[in-house]
Design an enzyme around this catalytic site. Sequence first.
Site, PDB file in Angstrom:
ATOM      1  N   GLY A  73       0.862  -1.035   0.107  1.00  0.00           N
ATOM      2  CA  GLY A  73      -0.246  -0.021  -0.307  1.00  0.00           C
ATOM      3  C   GLY A  73       1.060   1.134  -0.460  1.00  0.00           C
ATOM      4  O   GLY A  73       0.474   1.947  -0.616  1.00  0.00           O
ATOM      5  N   ARG A 130       6.877   1.618   0.744  1.00  0.00           N
ATOM      6  CA  ARG A 130       7.759   0.412   1.408  1.00  0.00           C
ATOM      7  C   ARG A 130       8.083  -0.102  -0.006  1.00  0.00           C
ATOM      8  O   ARG A 130       8.879  -0.835   0.071  1.00  0.00           O
ATOM      9  CB  ARG A 130       6.194  -0.353   1.823  1.00  0.00           C
ATOM     10  CG  ARG A 130       6.489  -1.767   2.440  1.00  0.00           C
ATOM     11  CD  ARG A 130       5.365  -2.379   2.408  1.00  0.00           C
ATOM     12  NE  ARG A 130       5.401  -1.737   3.740  1.00  0.00           N
ATOM     13  CZ  ARG A 130       3.265  -1.837   3.842  1.00  0.00           C
ATOM     14  NH1 ARG A 130       2.624  -2.593   3.828  1.00  0.00           N
ATOM     15  NH2 ARG A 130       3.135  -1.000   5.294  1.00  0.00           N
ATOM     16  N   ARG A 171       2.383  11.142  -8.957  1.00  0.00           N
ATOM     17  CA  ARG A 171       1.531  10.993  -7.909  1.00  0.00           C
ATOM     18  C   ARG A 171       2.031  10.284  -6.447  1.00  0.00           C
ATOM     19  O   ARG A 171       1.926  10.260  -5.604  1.00  0.00           O
ATOM     20  CB  ARG A 171       0.329  10.909  -7.500  1.00  0.00           C
ATOM     21  CG  ARG A 171      -0.714  11.368  -8.703  1.00  0.00           C
ATOM     22  CD  ARG A 171      -2.426  10.916  -8.445  1.00  0.00           C
ATOM     23  NE  ARG A 171      -2.659  11.309  -9.600  1.00  0.00           N
ATOM     24  CZ  ARG A 171      -4.036  11.486 -10.330  1.00  0.00           C
ATOM     25  NH1 ARG A 171      -5.114  11.222  -8.784  1.00  0.00           N
ATOM     26  NH2 ARG A 171      -4.591  12.067 -10.901  1.00  0.00           N
ATOM     27  N   ARG A 178      -0.185  -8.222  -3.433  1.00  0.00           N
ATOM     28  CA  ARG A 178      -0.640  -7.415  -2.214  1.00  0.00           C
ATOM     29  C   ARG A 178      -0.158  -7.935  -1.240  1.00  0.00           C
ATOM     30  O   ARG A 178       0.192  -9.272  -0.561  1.00  0.00           O
ATOM     31  CB  ARG A 178      -2.075  -7.098  -2.512  1.00  0.00           C
ATOM     32  CG  ARG A 178      -2.071  -6.349  -0.684  1.00  0.00           C
ATOM     33  CD  ARG A 178      -3.510  -5.538  -0.793  1.00  0.00           C
ATOM     34  NE  ARG A 178      -3.576  -5.085   0.708  1.00  0.00           N
ATOM     35  CZ  ARG A 178      -3.242  -4.444   1.734  1.00  0.00           C
ATOM     36  NH1 ARG A 178      -2.112  -3.988   1.672  1.00  0.00           N
ATOM     37  NH2 ARG A 178      -3.678  -4.453   2.808  1.00  0.00           N
ATOM     38  N   GLY A 213       0.464  -6.336   2.475  1.00  0.00           N
ATOM     39  CA  GLY A 213       0.378  -5.160   3.280  1.00  0.00           C
ATOM     40  C   GLY A 213       0.512  -5.873   4.611  1.00  0.00           C
ATOM     41  O   GLY A 213       0.743  -6.819   5.137  1.00  0.00           O
ATOM     42  N   SER A 214      -0.103  -4.367   5.447  1.00  0.00           N
ATOM     43  CA  SER A 214      -0.644  -5.203   6.700  1.00  0.00           C
ATOM     44  C   SER A 214      -1.913  -5.008   7.249  1.00  0.00           C
ATOM     45  O   SER A 214      -2.886  -4.399   6.780  1.00  0.00           O
ATOM     46  CB  SER A 214      -0.224  -3.377   7.123  1.00  0.00           C
ATOM     47  OG  SER A 214      -0.677  -2.453   6.967  1.00  0.00           O
ATOM     48  N   GLU A 258      -7.977  -5.880   6.379  1.00  0.00           N
ATOM     49  CA  GLU A 258      -7.324  -4.580   5.857  1.00  0.00           C
ATOM     50  C   GLU A 258      -9.111  -3.999   4.645  1.00  0.00           C
ATOM     51  O   GLU A 258      -9.302  -3.972   4.890  1.00  0.00           O
ATOM     52  CB  GLU A 258      -6.374  -4.895   5.173  1.00  0.00           C
ATOM     53  CG  GLU A 258      -6.176  -6.818   4.093  1.00  0.00           C
ATOM     54  CD  GLU A 258      -6.769  -6.865   3.018  1.00  0.00           C
ATOM     55  OE1 GLU A 258      -6.450  -6.306   1.896  1.00  0.00           O
ATOM     56  OE2 GLU A 258      -8.620  -6.439   2.819  1.00  0.00           O
ATOM     57  N   MET A 259      -7.224  -3.752   4.143  1.00  0.00           N
ATOM     58  CA  MET A 259      -8.286  -2.721   2.732  1.00  0.00           C
ATOM     59  C   MET A 259      -8.575  -2.372   1.048  1.00  0.00           C
ATOM     60  O   MET A 259      -8.745  -2.095   1.229  1.00  0.00           O
ATOM     61  CB  MET A 259      -8.604  -1.179   3.444  1.00  0.00           C
ATOM     62  CG  MET A 259      -8.589  -1.184   4.854  1.00  0.00           C
ATOM     63  SD  MET A 259      -8.323   1.538   5.219  1.00  0.00           S
ATOM     64  CE  MET A 259     -10.311   1.686   5.497  1.00  0.00           C
ATOM     65  N   GLU A 260      -7.420  -3.265   0.844  1.00  0.00           N
ATOM     66  CA  GLU A 260      -7.715  -3.674   0.000  1.00  0.00           C
ATOM     67  C   GLU A 260      -7.836  -4.449  -1.565  1.00  0.00           C
ATOM     68  O   GLU A 260      -8.652  -4.925  -2.593  1.00  0.00           O
ATOM     69  CB  GLU A 260      -5.764  -3.161  -0.999  1.00  0.00           C
ATOM     70  CG  GLU A 260      -5.412  -1.999  -0.533  1.00  0.00           C
ATOM     71  CD  GLU A 260      -5.259  -1.220   0.945  1.00  0.00           C
ATOM     72  OE1 GLU A 260      -5.563  -0.045   1.566  1.00  0.00           O
ATOM     73  OE2 GLU A 260      -5.476  -2.297   1.665  1.00  0.00           O
ATOM     74  N   SER A 265       0.005  -5.938  11.918  1.00  0.00           N
ATOM     75  CA  SER A 265       0.626  -4.811  12.508  1.00  0.00           C
ATOM     76  C   SER A 265      -0.333  -4.051  13.638  1.00  0.00           C
ATOM     77  O   SER A 265       0.955  -3.973  14.386  1.00  0.00           O
ATOM     78  CB  SER A 265       0.512  -3.657  11.222  1.00  0.00           C
ATOM     79  OG  SER A 265      -1.474  -3.458  10.812  1.00  0.00           O
ATOM     80  N   ASP A 266      -1.217  -4.635  14.099  1.00  0.00           N
ATOM     81  CA  ASP A 266      -1.703  -4.954  14.975  1.00  0.00           C
ATOM     82  C   ASP A 266      -3.046  -5.793  15.626  1.00  0.00           C
ATOM     83  O   ASP A 266      -2.996  -6.378  14.846  1.00  0.00           O
ATOM     84  CB  ASP A 266      -2.116  -2.717  15.527  1.00  0.00           C
ATOM     85  CG  ASP A 266      -3.191  -2.951  14.070  1.00  0.00           C
ATOM     86  OD1 ASP A 266      -5.188  -3.027  14.440  1.00  0.00           O
ATOM     87  OD2 ASP A 266      -2.794  -2.345  13.121  1.00  0.00           O
ATOM     88  N   ARG A 269       6.552  -0.414  10.015  1.00  0.00           N
ATOM     89  CA  ARG A 269       5.432  -1.328   8.987  1.00  0.00           C
ATOM     90  C   ARG A 269       6.065  -1.033   7.859  1.00  0.00           C
ATOM     91  O   ARG A 269       6.332  -1.703   6.864  1.00  0.00           O
ATOM     92  CB  ARG A 269       4.126  -0.419   8.940  1.00  0.00           C
ATOM     93  CG  ARG A 269       3.460  -0.453   9.871  1.00  0.00           C
ATOM     94  CD  ARG A 269       1.809  -0.002  10.410  1.00  0.00           C
ATOM     95  NE  ARG A 269       1.500   0.369  11.569  1.00  0.00           N
ATOM     96  CZ  ARG A 269      -0.220   0.340  11.879  1.00  0.00           C
ATOM     97  NH1 ARG A 269      -1.157   0.220  10.774  1.00  0.00           N
ATOM     98  NH2 ARG A 269      -0.422   0.106  12.790  1.00  0.00           N
TER      99      ARG A 269
END
Length: 240
Positions: free
Chosen positions: A25, A29, A48, A92, A94-95, A185-187, A209-210, A223
């Site tokens: 994400g 990273r 961007r 992907r 990610g965390s 997660e969100m993806e 991560s948590d 992270r």
Amino acid sequence: MSKIPTPHIACADENLIAKTVLMPGDPLRAKFIAETFLTEVTCFTATRNMFGYTGYYNGRRISVMGSGMGMPSIGIYSYELYSFYGVETIIRIGSAGSYDAALAVYDTVLVTEAYSESSFAKTAFGMRGKSLKSSASVNNQLRLAAKNLNIPLKEAKVHSSDVFYATDPNRWKDVHDTYGCMCVEMESFALFANAKATGKKAACLLTISDSFISHQVTTAEERQKNFTSMMKIALELAEK
């Protein structure tokens, strides 16, 4: 293949991007992975500040690119990679936040399925289901890579959420109990939808991560730089 460069990746040459792309994400990273693990690195996009790089891992070619946070963001970037740049596989990395005592902070998780309340798949492609699976063949490759690297790998169904902050602090318990989601997660739901729609492959490796159980957390710097086990596993899928 449609005309390139695309509005968001803005790379004019599809040959600069490998067939397999690792997608964290955080664009920093992606930069960390390129600088730490790859050789002969080329930056194919910085549009961007969503950095994308191609290089070699143990002599094999691979790309890494940030996705941004949330399904709309990874939805744009992964679709352009699949549809306009000839990418075949996106992993992907990610965390995630743990919903279950079986997943502790720093555990590496292979996502087998993603549940979401999101309308992404329905709106984009008319898919009506609320759960989407990752690519079985890629998952098998990742399992083998983890075994060869002697890295413990847990497997889970994930909750891909549209929101990070919510008024009900205990909603995660309902998602865990009702849908069997062990982390959030969100993806990945959007990534899996794009892969299904384009006939490509997608997988997801996460580092916890948590935890909603222990309330342990990691910092943003941790992270970005310390979640290396999932990176090493995914890098093993570089083109031979």
